[in-house]
Motif scaffolding. Structure first.
Motif, short mmCIF file in Angstrom:
data_model
loop_
_atom_site.label_atom_id
_atom_site.label_comp_id
_atom_site.label_asym_id
_atom_site.label_seq_id
_atom_site.Cartn_x
_atom_site.Cartn_y
_atom_site.Cartn_z
N ASP A 41 21.48 -10.41 22.10
CA ASP A 41 20.95 -10.33 23.74
C ASP A 41 21.25 -8.50 23.33
OD1 ASP A 41 20.31 -12.06 23.59
OD2 ASP A 41 21.94 -13.20 24.90
N TYR A 42 22.00 -7.87 23.30
CA TYR A 42 22.46 -6.82 23.46
C TYR A 42 22.47 -5.61 22.69
CZ TYR A 42 25.56 -8.86 27.74
OH TYR A 42 25.35 -8.99 28.45
N GLY A 43 21.73 -6.44 21.74
CA GLY A 43 20.74 -5.63 20.15
C GLY A 43 21.91 -5.20 19.73
N VAL A 44 23.21 -5.69 19.61
CA VAL A 44 23.63 -5.59 18.44
C VAL A 44 23.87 -6.64 17.17
CG1 VAL A 44 26.61 -5.38 17.72
CG2 VAL A 44 25.51 -4.33 20.25
N HIS A 45 23.62 -6.41 15.76
CA HIS A 45 23.48 -7.01 15.07
C HIS A 45 24.47 -6.45 14.34
CE1 HIS A 45 19.28 -8.22 16.31
NE2 HIS A 45 20.13 -7.40 16.51
N VAL A 46 25.52 -7.20 13.97
CA VAL A 46 26.67 -7.15 13.05
C VAL A 46 27.67 -8.29 12.88
CG1 VAL A 46 27.58 -4.58 14.10
CG2 VAL A 46 28.85 -6.46 15.12
N ASN A 47 28.13 -8.70 12.27
CA ASN A 47 29.04 -9.69 11.42
C ASN A 47 30.40 -9.88 12.48
OD1 ASN A 47 30.61 -11.41 10.65
ND2 ASN A 47 30.54 -10.65 8.65
N PRO A 48 30.41 -10.52 13.39
CA PRO A 48 31.30 -10.66 14.13
C PRO A 48 32.46 -11.06 14.04
CG PRO A 48 29.70 -12.70 14.67
CD PRO A 48 30.09 -11.75 13.72
N ALA A 49 32.89 -11.20 12.51
CA ALA A 49 34.10 -11.10 11.63
C ALA A 49 34.93 -9.74 11.77
CB ALA A 49 33.76 -11.97 10.53
N ARG A 50 33.93 -8.44 11.97
CA ARG A 50 34.32 -7.15 11.79
C ARG A 50 35.82 -7.24 12.55
NH1 ARG A 50 29.34 -3.67 9.96
NH2 ARG A 50 30.86 -2.28 10.53
N PRO A 51 35.76 -6.04 12.17
CA PRO A 51 37.13 -5.49 13.21
C PRO A 51 36.60 -4.46 13.99
CG PRO A 51 37.59 -4.52 11.05
CD PRO A 51 36.47 -6.14 10.59
N LEU A 52 36.78 -4.63 14.87
CA LEU A 52 35.94 -3.53 16.28
C LEU A 52 35.34 -2.37 16.03
CD1 LEU A 52 34.47 -3.90 19.05
CD2 LEU A 52 36.68 -2.81 20.17
N ARG A 53 36.75 -1.68 15.78
CA ARG A 53 37.14 -0.39 14.94
C ARG A 53 36.23 -0.04 14.06
NH1 ARG A 53 41.68 1.71 11.11
NH2 ARG A 53 41.41 -0.25 9.57
N SER A 54 35.49 -0.45 13.56
CA SER A 54 34.61 -0.54 11.87
C SER A 54 32.93 -0.27 12.73
CB SER A 54 34.91 -1.21 10.93
OG SER A 54 33.98 -2.92 11.72
N LEU A 55 33.12 -0.75 14.47
CA LEU A 55 31.65 -0.37 14.79
C LEU A 55 31.91 0.78 15.23
CD1 LEU A 55 32.60 -3.31 14.60
CD2 LEU A 55 30.97 -3.20 16.97
N GLY A 56 30.47 1.50 14.73
CA GLY A 56 29.82 2.67 16.20
C GLY A 56 30.46 2.90 17.61
#
Lengths: 367, 323, 492
Positions: free
Chosen positions: C96-111
């Motif tokens: 819903d927030y337009g973030v399409h990532v694997n939720p298992a990834r550590p947060l810091r690997s996201l932009g």
């Protein structure tokens, strides 16, 4: 690029390290030209100084491989492991290791050994390593009485008998381990206490430099001393009792403090010789004369301390004989015979005073 | 501020003020209190003789702690200082034949080389300081023991003995040298570009790098200084004890030094250094030890007291940075 | 949907802290749904339904996205965390927030943008009735901002009140219904958003007359083009870095302001850092004044190139050092003799720049961390300028600073260019980029996709250029955009 720079770094570190090692060993020149350091284990093989059995407990306490539940082996055909607990910078440890090594060589027994450098976890690992290396019998000089349970349990599971020397471990003899060979620490302390009474016939304040807290040898040497003082020398008063970790520098530091708070102190009982030497250094630095203003008594009978006894700097020294080799291998041989070995062998320790110290030194009976 | 102005409530303010005050002057106050208590118990505590004894014991820790403070300022830590003390003590009897001064110089060089190794690992190879110096702590001590032939050696040289025992104008030679070292370190921290870079790098390494500061060079230099100071402490210990024992010399000195630094108010998170505070921290811990031993308090209690002091100091430090 | 605006130091943050229980008011009251409330702690405020999203992301970087989203209220099964369900729900929520990532990834690997979205999603999930957003868009891309606005409108429709703090006026007009303007700790106006036009808003915030604002222009940049003369002071050729730069070439001539346009992750900051020697390159060269420099920051500074970094906190200020020490930090080699800092020279420099840039500090000894964002930025600008540079690389020079300071900084940039400095300007604000630059080099996915000159330097042409640029089809090739962007764009 990143890789090469990392490799370059690694080589820089290696080169610098090697340079340090080479530079420092390259052209050393010590002050005494008389042949460098004499290994303190030199007196290990001296027959006059060999350990004598003082008592072996009650005659019924005999242990054989059958009662222990071990397999019969011939010592000449197997590997024996020896686990030393502390650094051989301590002459006692050096001589002990030397004696075991010499005796194994004399009997043609293959020996492997490890030194845990006062780290009980390391000693656990050492023992387990030697078992893995194929040791079938172990001689262990335990670092302390409680910490070696894991290694001992593993040895027991593999039916590998362990003979403990110089310090005891908790557990039952002829089950968790074969038995114990060593000094009567409380007895040593009692002799030291009697010496103190002789040194200070008019009484006075005295200090105790204790060994490492929680160490069973230190505890026995404290208890033995204070009990004897309380029982037979009411005019001696222990005003300071502080740990100095069996270490010379710490002994010196602690003694410096005690001399500040108790300038009237007349006697010092140190639970080993290195602390006694530290105390002597502190007493001298405070402008007092050891042997005259303050009487120092130590335990262990190391060469430096016995020299001080001979020179009148120390009042007396009770020996802890580290030459375990002959008795230890004798005990193992008996263990594998029908005769069996006593489970508690207390050795007779020498007692150095001004009367016999020089003679003992001349005869090379001191380690 | 106008009518909607808000301030933190007075209670919070007071606590912060107390914490800040404790951070800045707590150590000095504590030293004064300790001296007062001891003098009350035994007036002879307040004597030159006693102060000399305390000085001899505190100087090696203090010198090591200064180097540690510099390293901690860069967000690092140097666990190898105790081993460097052992190395320095091992080198002295080895080269005493060339005269005391040359053997001292070689001991100091050995300390610098060990520091250089630590610095290279940290700055160039990017090894975490705690890991790099832990490796050295083990390796250097082992090397020192091998050098010395695994047994304590007595050192009877007069020059070295004098460094560890004698006085100039009634004050131990060690103390004079330590005073010079403290002044030099304080001067370097306050007035030189190096000192400025040191704090900047510890405070914000990324910003320092982007401002073109020689980050690697500063880091390497800091570890070399720490090694050098530890080596000096080693020389003093040999002089004071009259023997060299690499197996036991300097054991736990890294912890004593870190304690002095923390108690002195230098935060472990880097970016700030208190040189005088570190001196006071070392003196304070020495006085605590003296108080406990001189009043014959059991060793187990002494350890607990020291633990409480460390926790208190760290709490005070946290209270401040948390604001 | 309520906008809260004001210059830095106007009292917005303090007001928020009072509302959320961080501070206690000396006087006055806070009412929630008509009832007077007094929150003893931020937690109490949160439990009452007030949740806050701060400028900096307050999450646990090493934990997975899903764990962060549900931290403290994880779905449970048999008393254990039901991680399958947690991940599934996290995926749905984040979509819903337009973030399409694997939720298992550590947060810091996201932009940074995606992280901000997670923070917002988390805040909204906690049954909030009032959501306070403190500059939520400062690290978001335009597309992410759109998504966020979608979310905000949905929340508003659900009856959730939103307090929106932002420096970006455009955004306020886009989403907010009402506005509160604060200045010097007091409310100066509360009104419907539509009843206040931009100029009024700015003049309310600044406390100046409308005419003043107009004559100064919206951005503080003069419209006149600069006199560009001579050979390039900086020439970067074919800069290459895996995943980030794919053959970027930029020239900066004396007296010229070169804008670097593009979206988040297009390689603008990387280009600046590469020129500065702060980013290792796989290929390419940088010439300063016609000679190739060694690729270190110190060498670049010696050659006359300086940079104002994008992230003021992380890469700019040294917080516990004083204003004075921060200003001369990079200039230490110039004011040091035999290792000693020349205090007279230092004070001279600091004095001059504090006056010239009008840095407001109680004294040069004040810790820089105690200054407002705008003044911190000026300190950093002073750090650059006291190096006597030939070229100035400015990465978001006015981000997160108040309107007044912004205009001043822009004025200084303009002046510097007039004095013959070459300036590289990176800005996410179109107005600033367009009005400030003589020429705009447009980047996309680490590549130069266009250059605007003369009359073409306008918002429209820039957006057309960005829109026209062909999409990158081969995602695995070197020069492909950063992984985060990749993953998010793939799901569009």
């Amino acid at each position: 690029m990143a890789l090469t720079s990392k490799r370059r770094t690694a080589s820089v570190v290696v080169v610098a390290g090697t340079a340090l090692a080479l530079a420092l060993t390259g052209c050393s020149k010590s002050a005494d030209d008389s042949g460098g350091s004499s290994p303190t284990g030199g007196a290990a093989g001296n027959s006059a100084a060999a350990q004598q059995v003082q008592s072996t407990g009650s005659s019924g306490d005999s242990c054989t491989y059958t009662t222990y539940g071990a397999d019969k082996i011939d010592l000449k055909n197997v590997t024996v492991g020896f686990s030393q607990s502390e650094s051989t910078s301590n002459p006692f440890r050096a001589t002990e290791t030397q004696s075991i090594t010499d005796e194994a060589k004399a009997q043609g027994i293959k020996l492997i050994q490890r030194n845990a450098n006062a780290n009980v976890q390391q000693q656990n690992t050492d023992i387990q390593d030697m078992i893995a290396q194929g040791a079938k019998v172990l001689i262990v000089a335990p670092e302390n009485s409680d910490g070696l349970a894991p290694a001992f349990a593993q040895a027991k599971a593999k039916k590998i008998p362990i003979l403990t020397i110089d310090r005891t471990v908790n557990g039952s003899a002829c089950s968790d381990f074969i038995g114990f060979i060593g000094s009567d620490f409380a007895g040593q302390a009692k002799i030291a206490a009697q010496d103190m009474a002789k040194a200070l016939p008019d009484g006075g304040n005295i200090a105790i430099l204790q060994g490492t807290s929680g160490n069973n040898v230190a505890e026995a040497r404290t208890d033995g001393f204070t009990k004897e003082i309380a029982a037979s020398s009411p005019n001696l008063k222990v005003v300071a009792s502080q740990t100095a970790n069996f270490d010379q520098a710490t002994g010196q530091k602690v003694m410096e403090q005690i001399l500040q708070s108790n300038p009237d102190i007349k006697g010092v009982y140190a639970e080993n010789d290195t602390m006694a030497l530290g105390a002597i250094q502190a007493i001298k630095a405070a402008g007092k004369t050891p042997g005259k203003d303050i009487q120092v008594i130590g335990i262990d009978g190391t060469e430096d301390a016995v020299k001080d006894v001979a020179a009148g700097v120390m009042f007396s020294d009770v020996e802890t004989n580290p030459r375990f080799g002959p008795l230890a291998f004798q005990a193992l041989t008996d263990f594998y015979s029908d005769k069996g070995t006593p489970t508690n062998i207390i050795i007779a320790d020498h007692h150095f005073t001004k009367d016999n110290a020089q003679e003992a030194l001349d005869n090379g009976d001191v380690y | 501020m106008t009518d909607v102005a808000v301030r933190p409530t007075p209670a919070v303010l007071d606590r912060n003020r107390v914490v800040t005050w404790l951070q800045d002057y707590g150590v000095y106050a504590a030293i004064a209190v300790l001296i007062a208590i001891n003098t009350a118990i035994k007036p002879s505590f307040f004597s030159m003789d006693n102060f000399r004894v305390q000085a001899f014991q505190v100087v090696p820790v203090l010198i090591v702690a200064l180097g540690m403070a510099l390293v901690i300022t860069t967000e690092g830590i140097d666990l190898s200082v105790g081993a460097v003390i052992a190395l320095s003590s091992a080198v002295i009897p080895l080269y005493l034949g060339y005269g005391p001064w040359l053997s001292i110089v070689i001991a100091l060089v050995a300390g610098c080389v060990s520091g250089l190794l630590a610095g290279l690992m940290v700055a160039v190879a990017n090894v975490q300081p705690i890991i790099a110096t832990l490796a050295l702590m083990i390796g250097v001590r082992g090397f020192a023991v091998i050098l010395n032939g695994a047994s304590a050696k007595s050192v009877t040289d007069e020059t070295i003995g004098a460094l560890g025992l004698d006085s100039w104008f009634g004050i131990p030679q060690e103390v004079w040298i330590a005073v010079v070292i403290v002044l030099v370190v304080a001067f370097v921290v306050r007035r030189t570009a190096f000192g400025r870079r040191l704090t900047a790098i510890g405070d914000n390494r990324a910003a320092s790098a982007l401002a073109g500061l020689p980050v690697k060079r500063v880091l390497v230099a800091v570890y070399i200084i720490s090694g050098l100071l530890a080596a000096i402490a080693g020389v003093f210990l040999v002089g004071h004890g009259g023997y060299a024992d690499p197996s036991n010399y300097g054991l736990n000195y890294e912890l004593s030094a870190i304690t002095a630094v923390v108690v002195g108010g230098t935060p472990l998170t880097g970016g700030r250094i208190k040189v005088l505070g570190t001196v006071a921290g070392a003196v304070f811990m020495q006085l605590v030890a003296a108080t406990l031993i001189q009043n014959n308090v059991k060793n187990s209690y002494s350890q607990m007291v020291e633990a409480v002091i460390i926790i208190g100091a760290v709490y005070a430090a946290r209270g401040r940075s948390g604001r | 949907m309520h906008a809260l605006i004001g210059e830095n130091g106007a009292g917005k943050s303090t007001l928020i802290k009072v509302m959320t229980g961080v501070y206690e008011p000396d006087e006055g009251e806070v009412r929630l749904r008509g009832e007077e409330v007094a929150f003893a702690s931020p937690l109490a405020a949160q439990e009452a339904g007030i949740s806050t999203i701060y400028q900096e992301v307050n999450l646990v970087p090493m934990m997975s996205v899903a764990r962060n989203l549900f931290l403290g209220r994880e779905p449970r099964r048999y008393g254990l965390i039901d991680s399958t369900r947690m991940k599934r729900e996290a995926r749905d929520i984040l979509r819903d927030y337009g973030v399409h990532v694997n939720p298992a990834r550590p947060l810091r690997s996201l932009g940074l943008g995606a992280q901000q979205m997670v923070a917002i999603a988390r805040a909204v999930q906690i049954d909030a009735r009032v959501v306070i957003m403190d500059e939520p868009t400062s690290s978001l891309e335009a597309r992410e901002v759109e998504t966020l606005f979608g979310v905000i409108r949905r929340l508003r429709d659900q009856g959730i009140a939103i307090v929106y703090v932002s420096h970006r006026l455009d955004e306020l007009y886009q989403v907010c219904d009402r506005v509160t303007v604060m200045r010097d700790g007091a409310v100066v106006r509360v009104d419907d958003m539509s009843a206040v036009d931009r100029i009024t808003l700015v003049s309310l915030m600044l406390g100046r007359e409308i005419g003043d604002v107009r004559t100064h222009g919206a951005t503080g940049f003069a419209d006149a083009e600069h006199q560009v003369k001579g050979a390039p002071v900086v020439a970067a050729r074919n800069l290459q870095r895996r995943h980030q730069l794919d053959g970027v070439s930029v020239e900066i001539r004396p007296g010229e302001v070169v804008g670097l346009g593009g979206l988040l992750g297009s390689g603008r900051s990387e280009t600046a850092k590469a020129i500065m020697g702060a980013l290792p390159l796989d290929g390419g060269s940088v010439e300063v004044g016609g000679t190739t420099t060694r690729r270190t920051v110190a060498a670049s500074i010696r050659a006359g190139v300086v940079m104002l970094p994008e992230d003021r906190k992380a890469e700019g200020i040294v917080p516990s050092l004083s204003v004075r020490e921060n200003i001369v930090l990079a200039a230490l080699p110039r004011i040091t003799r035999a290792g000693l800092v020349d205090r007279a020279k230092q004070d001279e420099i600091v004095d001059y720049f504090m006056k010239r840039l009008r840095i407001k500090a109680s004294s040069p000894d004040q810790r820089v961390s105690e200054l407002s964002g705008g003044n911190q930025q000026k300190v950093l600008l002073a750090r650059c300028l006291c190096l006597d540079p030939k070229a100035l690389l400015l990465d978001e020079p006015t981000r997160g600073i108040d309107v007044g300071a912004k205009a001043e900084v822009q004025g200084v940039i303009n002046e510097l260019a007039e004095q013959g400095l070459g300036v590289l300007l990176i800005s996410s604000e179109l107005d600033e980029l367009i009005e400030g630059s003589d020429r705009v080099v447009v980047l996309k996915d680490g590549r130069v996709v266009g250059e605007l000159t003369g009359d073409d330097v306008s918002q429209d042409t820039l957006m057309t250029t960005l829109a026209e640029a062909p999409p990158e089809p081969d995602l695995g090739a070197p020069g492909a955009p950063e992984p985060d962007t990749t993953e998010e764009e793939r799901h569009d």
